[in-house]
Design a protein around this motif. Structure first.
Motif, PDB file in Angstrom:
ATOM      1  N   ALA A 117     110.087  30.253  22.206  1.00 29.29           N
ATOM      2  CA  ALA A 117     109.299  29.029  22.333  1.00 29.29           C
ATOM      3  C   ALA A 117     108.813  28.503  20.979  1.00 29.29           C
ATOM      4  N   ASP A 160     107.351  37.910  19.791  1.00 31.86           N
ATOM      5  CA  ASP A 160     108.210  37.094  20.665  1.00 31.86           C
ATOM      6  C   ASP A 160     109.481  37.829  21.082  1.00 31.86           C
ATOM      7  N   GLN A 169     112.539  40.764  29.911  1.00 33.72           N
ATOM      8  CA  GLN A 169     111.320  40.080  29.507  1.00 33.72           C
ATOM      9  C   GLN A 169     110.099  40.894  29.912  1.00 33.72           C
ATOM     10  N   GLY A 225     106.207  40.132  29.873  1.00 37.98           N
ATOM     11  CA  GLY A 225     105.212  39.112  29.584  1.00 37.98           C
ATOM     12  C   GLY A 225     105.837  37.995  28.769  1.00 37.98           C
ATOM     13  N   ASP A 226     105.220  37.691  27.626  1.00 30.55           N
ATOM     14  CA  ASP A 226     105.776  36.645  26.749  1.00 30.55           C
ATOM     15  C   ASP A 226     106.719  37.212  25.698  1.00 30.55           C
ATOM     16  N   THR A 227     107.003  38.522  25.794  1.00 31.45           N
ATOM     17  CA  THR A 227     107.849  39.182  24.792  1.00 31.45           C
ATOM     18  C   THR A 227     109.195  39.555  25.389  1.00 31.45           C
TER      19      THR A 227
END
Length: 435
Positions: A205, A367, A398, A400-402
């Protein structure tokens, strides 16, 4: 602690001894004549193999000349792989054995019945002859002993025929041995021909449009050692360079040994070519020797070590942490040090040998984490054990956001054999969601 180690060693020896005794029963005792040359030879081989294996594995961790590690390493580790698949094949053979025996028994019973029917017809018309009986042990015919009631004599029971049992044992044992050798041969070829190239796209992102399509060649678990040397390193380097990457990431377990023994084998790494260079983090196997010496050597070869450190690349931050095995030497992973001063608005890529540190990566807002360590299980069914002890066995997942990507690695540890988990170099292409 010493007691625990001794008990574990005794259990290991007992398991190995039991496995070899089972193999001796099925492949030697059940298929050869007692006292014959074949049985004596087979027995000697089954006794020698575990001794050779323990010696070869022990030398791999011992302070012995490197040439001896190479000489004893190949037969020791190849037998370990063969032992695994031979046991599995023989266990499958336990289910096949009674089925094959029943088929042969029925055929023999049918043939005996047909022969008996034909003989009855013949005795009705032919001149009377002296009655005979069938020998139970040899299957030969002989005149009945005096006083024998010939009406109760019957053909030998087919299931009691030792020649039929021998035939079944040889068929099942031979098939098991052929299957094991074929599997190990295939798995060895998977390693010796070098890694294949995988490609995966990972959207980030925070990645700017200017960095869209950035390519990172990820390689792990090269495992240079007594079995895989300079030629293996050259194959890995050639595979990486063929992908024309922007950056090369070596995520640990490059070697199994010391710089003194394996420094020349690692020299092809100096040929790595990438627009933004090559980077390296330690794996647990670097700490089996002297990790500091290996860090110095890769630096001399033009590869940049990231020891709990970070660099800014075009469009993202590249960070690396030491392996967990370094904790015993006070050199374990330090996320705070590696990420200190980082702009959280920038995309981040972390190099970490073991996938299990993904939970720390999530906490620190990484990330993408690039890892190895698992070998994808290397040899089925060992993959089930590796899967149980790692959050991701291989591939992209994936958390979470990582995002976490785990490569299966480019080499092999222990037996140079891969079954169900071919080696790879992965080109991870970063994608900007702004593109």
């Amino acid at each position: 602690m010493i007691v625990v180690v001794v008990l574990m060693a005794l259990v290991a020896v007992a398991l190995v001894a039991g496995a070899h005794y089972y193999i001796w029963r099925r492949l030697v005792r059940d298929t050869t004549a007692a006292g014959g040359t074949a049985r004596r030879t087979g027995t000697a081989v089954i006794i020698l193999l575990p001794v050779l294996t323990f010696a070869g594995v022990g030398m791999g961790r011992g302070d012995v000349p490197f040439s001896l590690k190479q000489i004893f390493g190949w037969p020791a580790y190849m037998w370990l792989a063969t032992l695994l698949y031979l046991l599995l094949a023989l266990l499958v053979g336990e289910a096949v054995r009674p089925l094959l025996s029943r088929v042969l028994d029925r055929r023999a019973a049918t043939a005996a019945g047909a022969a008996g029917g034909t003989g009855g017809t013949a005795t009705a018309t032919a001149p009377a002859e002296e009655p005979v009986t069938v020998g139970a042990a040899t299957g030969s015919t002989a005149p009945p002993a005096p006083g024998t009631d010939t009406a109760e004599v019957s053909p030998a029971t087919p299931a009691a025929d030792p020649s039929r049992r021998l035939f079944v044992s040889r068929v099942v044992g031979g098939a098991a041995a052929a299957a094991a050798l074929a599997t190990v041969g295939y798995g060895t070829a998977n390693v010796l021909r070098g890694p294949s190239v995988k490609r995966v796209t990972v959207p980030l992102a925070k990645l700017p449009r200017a960095a869209h399509g950035y390519r990172i060649a990820v390689v792990s678990d090269i495992h240079l050692g007594p079995l895989l040397g300079r030629a293996h390193a050259q194959r890995v380097v050639d595979t990486i360079n063929s992908t024309n990457p922007d950056l090369v990431a070596i995520v640990g377990d490059m070697v199994d040994g010391t710089v003194a023994d394996l420094g020349p084998a690692a020299e092809p790494l100096a040929q790595l070519a990438a627009r933004h260079g090559s980077y390296f983090v330690t794996g647990n196997h670097e700490y089996f020797g002297d990790a500091a010496e290996w860090v110095d050597l890769v630096r001399e070869l033009g590869v940049h070590p990231l020891e709990n450190a970070r660099v800014e690349i075009a469009g993202f931050d590249l960070a690396g942490v030491n392996d967990l095995a370094g904790e015993e030497e006070g050199q374990g992973p330090d996320f705070k040090k590696a990420l200190d001063g980082r702009d959280p608005a920038r995309a981040s890529v972390l190099l970490a040998h073991q996938p299990v540190v993904i939970h720390d990566a999530v906490k620190h807002g990484i990330d993408l984490q690039l890892s190895g360590h698992t070998h994808g299980g290397q040899m089925w069914p060992v993959n089930y054990i590796a899967q149980a002890s790692n959050p991701t066995l291989a591939g992209l997942e994936q958390y979470g956001d990582t995002a976490l990507y785990v490569t299966r690695g480019a080499g092999a540890w222990g037996p140079p054999v891969r079954v169900g988990a071919p080696s790879d170099v992965t080109v991870v292409q970063l994608a900007s969601r702004q593109a």
